[in-house]
Structures are given as C-alpha cells and as structure tokens.
Design a protein around this motif. Structure first.
Motif, PDB file in Angstrom:
ATOM      1  N   GLN A 272       0.822  -1.201   0.000  1.00 57.29           N
ATOM      2  CA  GLN A 272       0.000   0.000   0.000  1.00 57.29           C
ATOM      3  C   GLN A 272       0.864   1.263   0.000  1.00 57.29           C
ATOM      4  OE1 GLN A 272      -3.436  -0.364  -0.079  1.00 57.29           O
ATOM      5  NE2 GLN A 272      -2.968  -2.556  -0.213  1.00 57.29           N
ATOM      6  N   VAL A 273       0.393   2.277  -0.755  1.00 56.93           N
ATOM      7  CA  VAL A 273       1.042   3.587  -0.758  1.00 56.93           C
ATOM      8  C   VAL A 273       0.320   4.464   0.260  1.00 56.93           C
ATOM      9  CG1 VAL A 273       1.690   5.597  -2.135  1.00 56.93           C
ATOM     10  CG2 VAL A 273       1.609   3.328  -3.205  1.00 56.93           C
ATOM     11  N   ILE A 274       1.063   4.927   1.264  1.00 53.12           N
ATOM     12  CA  ILE A 274       0.488   5.683   2.371  1.00 53.12           C
ATOM     13  C   ILE A 274       0.993   7.120   2.339  1.00 53.12           C
ATOM     14  CG2 ILE A 274       0.152   5.788   4.859  1.00 53.12           C
ATOM     15  CD1 ILE A 274      -0.951   3.254   3.556  1.00 53.12           C
ATOM     16  N   LEU A 275       0.055   8.069   2.305  1.00 53.83           N
ATOM     17  CA  LEU A 275       0.405   9.487   2.408  1.00 53.83           C
ATOM     18  C   LEU A 275       0.675   9.830   3.871  1.00 53.83           C
ATOM     19  CD1 LEU A 275       0.436  12.402   1.043  1.00 53.83           C
ATOM     20  CD2 LEU A 275      -1.914  12.569   1.862  1.00 53.83           C
ATOM     21  N   VAL A 276       1.768  10.544   4.131  1.00 53.10           N
ATOM     22  CA  VAL A 276       2.109  11.002   5.477  1.00 53.10           C
ATOM     23  C   VAL A 276       2.277  12.514   5.413  1.00 53.10           C
ATOM     24  CG1 VAL A 276       3.666  10.770   7.441  1.00 53.10           C
ATOM     25  CG2 VAL A 276       3.323   8.838   5.887  1.00 53.10           C
ATOM     26  N   ALA A 277       1.399  13.245   6.088  1.00 50.76           N
ATOM     27  CA  ALA A 277       1.447  14.708   5.982  1.00 50.76           C
ATOM     28  C   ALA A 277       0.818  15.337   7.210  1.00 50.76           C
ATOM     29  CB  ALA A 277       0.706  15.162   4.728  1.00 50.76           C
ATOM     30  N   ARG A 278       1.074  16.618   7.367  1.00 50.81           N
ATOM     31  CA  ARG A 278       0.440  17.380   8.434  1.00 50.81           C
ATOM     32  C   ARG A 278      -0.823  18.041   7.888  1.00 50.81           C
ATOM     33  NH1 ARG A 278       4.958  21.378  10.655  1.00 50.81           N
ATOM     34  NH2 ARG A 278       4.862  21.945   8.445  1.00 50.81           N
ATOM     35  N   LYS A 279      -1.776  18.215   8.763  1.00 49.78           N
ATOM     36  CA  LYS A 279      -3.036  18.843   8.369  1.00 49.78           C
ATOM     37  C   LYS A 279      -2.789  20.205   7.744  1.00 49.78           C
ATOM     38  CE  LYS A 279      -7.305  20.712  10.423  1.00 49.78           C
ATOM     39  NZ  LYS A 279      -6.993  22.121  10.176  1.00 49.78           N
ATOM     40  N   GLN A 280      -1.934  21.032   8.358  1.00 47.94           N
ATOM     41  CA  GLN A 280      -1.711  22.389   7.861  1.00 47.94           C
ATOM     42  C   GLN A 280      -1.031  22.389   6.496  1.00 47.94           C
ATOM     43  OE1 GLN A 280      -0.582  21.069  10.724  1.00 47.94           O
ATOM     44  NE2 GLN A 280       1.349  22.003  11.403  1.00 47.94           N
ATOM     45  N   ASP A 281      -0.255  21.339   6.194  1.00 49.06           N
ATOM     46  CA  ASP A 281       0.370  21.264   4.875  1.00 49.06           C
ATOM     47  C   ASP A 281      -0.621  20.809   3.810  1.00 49.06           C
ATOM     48  OD1 ASP A 281       2.793  22.094   5.893  1.00 49.06           O
ATOM     49  OD2 ASP A 281       3.514  20.057   6.262  1.00 49.06           O
ATOM     50  N   LEU A 282      -1.526  19.918   4.176  1.00 50.08           N
ATOM     51  CA  LEU A 282      -2.534  19.464   3.221  1.00 50.08           C
ATOM     52  C   LEU A 282      -3.485  20.588   2.840  1.00 50.08           C
ATOM     53  CD1 LEU A 282      -3.397  15.933   4.627  1.00 50.08           C
ATOM     54  CD2 LEU A 282      -2.405  16.437   2.389  1.00 50.08           C
ATOM     55  N   GLU A 283      -3.643  21.544   3.723  1.00 49.39           N
ATOM     56  CA  GLU A 283      -4.544  22.661   3.446  1.00 49.39           C
ATOM     57  C   GLU A 283      -3.907  23.709   2.543  1.00 49.39           C
ATOM     58  OE1 GLU A 283      -7.183  22.607   7.557  1.00 49.39           O
ATOM     59  OE2 GLU A 283      -5.334  23.796   7.464  1.00 49.39           O
ATOM     60  N   LYS A 284      -2.601  23.571   2.254  1.00 52.72           N
ATOM     61  CA  LYS A 284      -1.895  24.527   1.402  1.00 52.72           C
ATOM     62  C   LYS A 284      -1.925  24.074  -0.052  1.00 52.72           C
ATOM     63  CE  LYS A 284       1.451  25.821   5.002  1.00 52.72           C
ATOM     64  NZ  LYS A 284       2.881  25.782   5.382  1.00 52.72           N
ATOM     65  N   VAL A 285      -2.243  24.999  -0.948  1.00 50.78           N
ATOM     66  CA  VAL A 285      -2.185  24.704  -2.371  1.00 50.78           C
ATOM     67  C   VAL A 285      -0.762  24.874  -2.883  1.00 50.78           C
ATOM     68  CG1 VAL A 285      -3.011  25.394  -4.659  1.00 50.78           C
ATOM     69  CG2 VAL A 285      -4.583  25.373  -2.720  1.00 50.78           C
ATOM     70  N   GLU A 286      -0.026  25.808  -2.297  1.00 46.96           N
ATOM     71  CA  GLU A 286       1.333  26.083  -2.734  1.00 46.96           C
ATOM     72  C   GLU A 286       2.188  26.423  -1.522  1.00 46.96           C
ATOM     73  OE1 GLU A 286       1.755  30.500  -4.101  1.00 46.96           O
ATOM     74  OE2 GLU A 286      -0.093  29.746  -4.982  1.00 46.96           O
ATOM     75  N   CYS A 287       3.481  26.560  -1.751  1.00 44.52           N
ATOM     76  CA  CYS A 287       4.385  26.919  -0.664  1.00 44.52           C
ATOM     77  C   CYS A 287       5.513  27.781  -1.217  1.00 44.52           C
ATOM     78  CB  CYS A 287       4.957  25.674   0.013  1.00 44.52           C
ATOM     79  SG  CYS A 287       5.991  24.664  -1.064  1.00 44.52           S
ATOM     80  N   THR A 288       6.266  28.402  -0.328  1.00 41.55           N
ATOM     81  CA  THR A 288       7.434  29.193  -0.702  1.00 41.55           C
ATOM     82  C   THR A 288       8.620  28.741   0.126  1.00 41.55           C
ATOM     83  OG1 THR A 288       7.171  30.930   0.949  1.00 41.55           O
ATOM     84  CG2 THR A 288       5.910  31.163  -1.100  1.00 41.55           C
ATOM     85  N   ASN A 289       9.803  29.154  -0.309  1.00 36.29           N
ATOM     86  CA  ASN A 289      11.025  28.811   0.408  1.00 36.29           C
ATOM     87  C   ASN A 289      11.520  29.968   1.265  1.00 36.29           C
ATOM     88  OD1 ASN A 289      11.269  26.187  -0.693  1.00 36.29           O
ATOM     89  ND2 ASN A 289      12.094  27.039  -2.583  1.00 36.29           N
TER      90      ASN A 289
END
Length: 610
Positions: free
Chosen positions: A124-141
C-alpha cells in the motif's frame, strides 16, 4: 519475506515522517503499489475528520512522490497536464514543477507545490502529511524569520511580471541582501493580462502577492515612484515619489524591467484629445473603461486595433458584460428585457484584412472574426482612422479613411505597444534602433552587473538555436526572464558553487532556456493556447474544425519543421508539444501532416488512470 522487504524498501522514497509531530500527522492510504506505472500520475481525495484535500501521486523510477494537486498559477488540476522527464507541466498555461521537490521550474505562477511524504506499507502507498500542509495549495522557500543584510543591493526598475518574479526568485533561492523594486503604479504587482480578459475582476483578486507577503519576504516595494535617471558609472538610480524630492540609491546589481506602454494616437490626430478615448494598461485604465461601458448612455463602442487587447475586449463586450451573474443564468430561459449594458454596438476597425493574421494565420483569424460577428461585433477591414469629432469636448463620431463615419460614444485604442526605455537612451546600454535592449543568454546587458527582462528586451531564443535577437512579449516569458535574471545574479554571487552557506540547493540555470507559451481568451467560451515562436504564419497545417465546435490545432512550419502550434479545446496538446521543444527534438512536417498527435513519438508519455 526478505525479498518483499527489499522491494518495499526500493519503492519507498526517503521521508521525514519522524520529524512530523504525531498530533499533527495524518496517514492516509492512497492506492496499491501496482496501481500506477512509472511515468503516471493520479489525483486522490484525502478525507479525514479534520481535513479534506486532494493530492497528486506520481511514480517515477519505481519511487512515489506526493504533491499538492493544483497549479500555483490559476489553481488548475495538474493531473490534466504532462508528466515527463521528472517534471509536471500544467495543461493550460505551461507552468512546470519538479517532481522530486515541487519547486517551480518555469512559469507562469510564483509558488511551488507542497511536497508530502510517502510510506510503503506491505503493498500500500500511504500518504504522510500534516493537516496544515494538506490545506496549502502552494508553498514558498521563504522562512518566517527571514534575516537580511545590506552587503549586496539589487535594484529592480519595474514591478510587473518580470521585475516581481526576479525579486521573488532571489529571495526564494537564498539571497539575503537588499531587494528594492520601483514602480510608477500605486498598486502591488498584479496579473496584468487579466485586464483585457476580465475587466470586471476585483483588483484584489489580481494581486500576485499581498502586502503581508512583501513584508515577510523583505521585498522593498516603492509604489508611485518614477525613476528619473541611472548613472551606470557610479551605479546609482535617481528616483522621485509623488510630491517628494529626488532621492538616490546605490546598487550592486541593477535589473531593468520597465515594460511596454500602449502606443498612443499620433500627435497630429484630429480630435485625439476628446473625452471618451481610452487606452488599456493599468488597473486605473480598466476601471475607467468599465465605468464608461456600464454607463447607460454608452451604446456605440469602437475598438481601434485587432490584436490581443482589442479582440479580448471585443469578446468581453459582446459576451461577458453581465459578469458573474451571467453564468448563473446561462442555462435559464428568460423573457426579461436585457439590461442596457448588454446591448452595445461594437465595431472593430483594423488596417489588415483579417484580425490576428500575423499571430495565428489567415484561416484562424477569419474563424475568430466569424465568432465575434456571431456575437454581434462588426469588423471594418483595411481602413484607418482619419479624425475623431465630438460635442462639448466629448467623442461622438469616428471618421474612417474609406469615408465612413461611425457614431461612437467610446473608443478603445489598441494599436500596439512601445518600450518604456527612454531613460536608457544615450547610455552605455546597447539598444536597437527602435529602443529595445539587447541581452545575452543570461539576460545581461552590455553594462556589467546590469540585466534587463520582460517586454523591453531582444534576446537569443536558445530553444530553437536562434542566436539573433527575438522579441517574445508574453506574460509567461516575462516571468521566466525574471527567474533567469535572478539565477544569473545568484551565479555571479557564487550561489551553488563557492557560497559557503547557500540557503537553497535548487540548480541554477546558466542560460535562458524556455519555451514561449501564451493564451488568449477571446470570449467566455473561446480560448486559444499557443507554444513556440514563428514570424511567418502562412506555412501551417491545420487539423480539426474552425467553424463548428472550434476544436482544432494549427502547426506552424519553418524549413519543414514545426516551430509553433496553436490549439483550441485540445488540452494538453500545447503543453505536450512544448515538452518536445524543451527536449530540443525536431517535429517534422511529415510527423504531423496526417496525424495531429504525430509528435508524441518523441515523448515517453503514459496515459494517466482515471
């Protein structure tokens, strides 16, 4: 059992799951490991009691990658795009992202994709993420606690697509010196191409970034500021804000990004000073046009010009005036009388016989004209405006070279553009006779540590080995040029080489290498997407229907090879062709002469599962 563990180990990408707080961590099953082949991607919904999101899962070289699923540009689904050679290209406007990092590699758009962790448990392929990251459409550095110094200063004259992208890319790739932008406009940088496509769109929805972002990124933006002069020997820029004294800034690197302005009426045009004659470049211009159009006494509108701005405004005037409310009523029968603003008489006056012929060719141009005519517009070919007349200093008529006089409550001038480069005249900057700036493959000018980007430059188009200067004045190109200028500056400062503490390890581009892409929304139902570069549109091969459902592709040839294509309703065709161009593969005439998808043999494309 050991073999199974070994297989799982090989399929599992490196994760930082241990770094995630267990209280914030979400683990969600996506699919079985054999559900995707290498080179495929699929969008998955993630629904938990605390978050609902979509993620894009991709498989490459037997490793899985999970990224946010929407393009950072207009938030369109990336699963409809092209996944090849380790990157995703958006189906609509061509933005490209690295599969391994999510970083934006080509534009438009300014954010990168959010990257998530992946675990393989059994099959099985399991996604591991934080809630606040899943709510982001994009990110910056850009870190929240960004610290800058004053050791190196980059000044950018102009804060449009190219200027802003340059400053933003510097920050996102580790530059911690000063970044100062100057703009004559009073607004934060915005999506200028939308002004002719959606003039009714609220200004706040057009902003590339809000004020909070500029503060966080420590981008020093000077609004309502006019640069008066540049001393290239002393490395100073002299500028003036509204009603204030002249000031000067010293620079280590200077980026010229002053853009184009609409070409005005000739100074000797009779009646050119009358009220009711409009140009379109800024938010203020768009606001003035909308207000005039919406006035109940504005019945007769004449558009002077037949290219992008002219025809996009024509499409808005004939099909889009009702704004968002119109969409709600599109499928409802109504016997109500039309609103006054929905009954305008639109006339397009043009020098050529066919609109947009130099851009798309005669056949496509004529088909576009027929679409606009069906929506109520009238076209007058092969004429020029001789005179404007009015009453009480207000425009009432436009007089043409064929002797015709047209009643006119409002005229929109869209007869081309000219470069805003007058302050660089009589300087060491190498310029063309018509005032464009010549740059090399790194977008450097003839003056050391001075670069130029955007619509004011003439540059080598490496994608087709065109070393002679070309001009390609599109939004995507301006963004990409800003990105390249930032990379060039970072190279010169030693990033990715001798810099002992680079903030970001993204490979920097040595030379400007991108595929020109643009799009035009002719009305709410008609969009054309284009990639490549040609100056002669007569030699083309067209597949599809230009008259019925307007579903077609046109391939433009140079010496027997495809060097550009345009299409309607065939996404992601232009993005696929752009990838062939990017790989420097030659699409021959015989490849596409009888097969509209004949170029695909040059791409290793997998069909994505539904």
């Amino acid at each position: 059992m050991d073999k199974v563990k070994s297989l799982i180990s090989n399929l599992t990408m490196s994760t930082n799951a241990d770094d995630l707080s267990l209280s914030d961590q979400i683990r969600h099953r996506l699919c079985k490991i054999d559900e995707l082949e290498n080179g495929q991607m699929k969008e998955f919904e993630v629904k938990t009691p605390t978050v609902e999101a979509t993620v894009l899962l991709l498989k490459q070289n037997n490793r899985y990658y999970a990224l946010s699923s929407k393009c950072a540009h207009y938030k369109l689904p990336l699963v409809k795009g092209v996944f090849v050679n380790g990157r995703i290209r958006c189906f609509a406007h061509g933005a490209c992202y690295s599969v391994e990092t999510g970083d934006i590699e080509d534009h438009p758009g300014h954010g990168s994709l959010q990257k998530y962790n992946v675990d393989i448990v059994d099959d099985q392929v399991i996604l591991v993420a934080r809630k606040q990251d899943l709510e982001k459409v994009e990110c910056t550095n850009i870190p929240d606690d960004l610290q800058c110094d004053t050791k190196v200063t980059v000044l950018i004259i102009g804060a449009g697509a190219a200027g802003f992208t340059c400053g933003d890319t510097l920050r996102q790739n580790g530059f911690r010196g000063r970044v100062v932008l100057f703009t004559r406009e009073g607004s934060l940088p915005y999506d200028r191409v939308q002004l002719s496509k959606q003039p009714l769109k609220p200004p706040k929805d057009l902003l590339l970034r809000d004020q909070t972002y500029f503060k966080k990124a420590k981008l020093d933006l000077n609004l309502d500021t006019e640069v008066k002069s540049v001393n290239f020997h002393a490395k100073t820029v002299t500028y003036q804000t509204l009603g204030k004294q002249l000031k000067s800034e010293q620079y280590d690197y200077l980026v010229l990004a002053t853009g184009l302005r609409p070409r005005p009426l000739p100074k000797n045009t009779i009646g050119g000073e009358l009220r009711g004659i409009h140009l379109l470049r800024s938010l203020e211009d768009a606001h003035n046009i909308v207000n005039k159009v919406k006035h109940s006494q504005t019945k007769n509108i004449v558009i002077i010009g037949h290219s992008f701005i002219g025809l996009e405004l024509c499409g808005w005037l004939t099909t889009g005036l009702a704004g968002p409310e119109q969409k709600k009523n599109d499928n409802k029968e109504s016997t109500e009388e039309k609103k006054p603003e929905e009954t305008k008489n639109i006339t397009v006056v043009m020098r050529e016989t066919v609109p947009m012929k130099k851009i798309f060719g005669e056949k496509v141009g004529r088909a576009l004209q027929r679409i606009h005519e069906k929506n109520g517009a009238r076209f007058i070919p092969k004429v020029e405006v001789q005179e404007y007349t009015g009453e009480n200093n207000v425009l009432t008529h436009v007089h043409l070279s064929n002797g015709e006089s047209i009643a006119c409550d409002m005229a929109i001038i869209a007869i081309g553009s000219e470069p805003c480069t007058e302050i660089y005249k009589n300087s060491p900057i190498d310029m063309t006779k018509d005032n464009y700036i010549r740059v090399n493959g790194g977008l450097e000018t003839s003056v050391e540590n001075v670069l130029a980007v955007g619509d004011i430059i003439e540059f080598p188009l490496k994608i087709f080995n065109y070393d002679q200067g070309v001009r390609c004045q599109h939004w995507q190109m301006a963004c990409s040029e800003g990105h390249q200028a930032a990379d060039t500056i970072l190279h010169k400062l030693g990033y990715n080489s001798s810099n002992p503490n680079p903030q970001n390890e993204r490979p920097l581009k040595q030379e400007f290498f991108t595929v020109p892409i643009y799009w035009t929304t002719q009305n709410k139902k008609t969009t054309i997407r284009y990639c490549g570069y040609v100056t002669d549109t007569d030699n083309c091969i067209i597949h599809g229907d230009l008259d019925g459902d307007f579903k077609w592709v046109a391939y433009y040839l140079v010496d027997g090879y495809v060097r550009a294509c345009a299409q309607s309703q065939l996404d992601p065709l232009t993005s696929e062709v752009a990838e062939v161009f990017y790989q420097k593969r030659n699409i021959r005439k015989e490849d596409i002469e009888h097969d509209m998808y004949g170029y695909r043999k040059y791409l290793n494309i997998k069909i994505n599962p539904k």
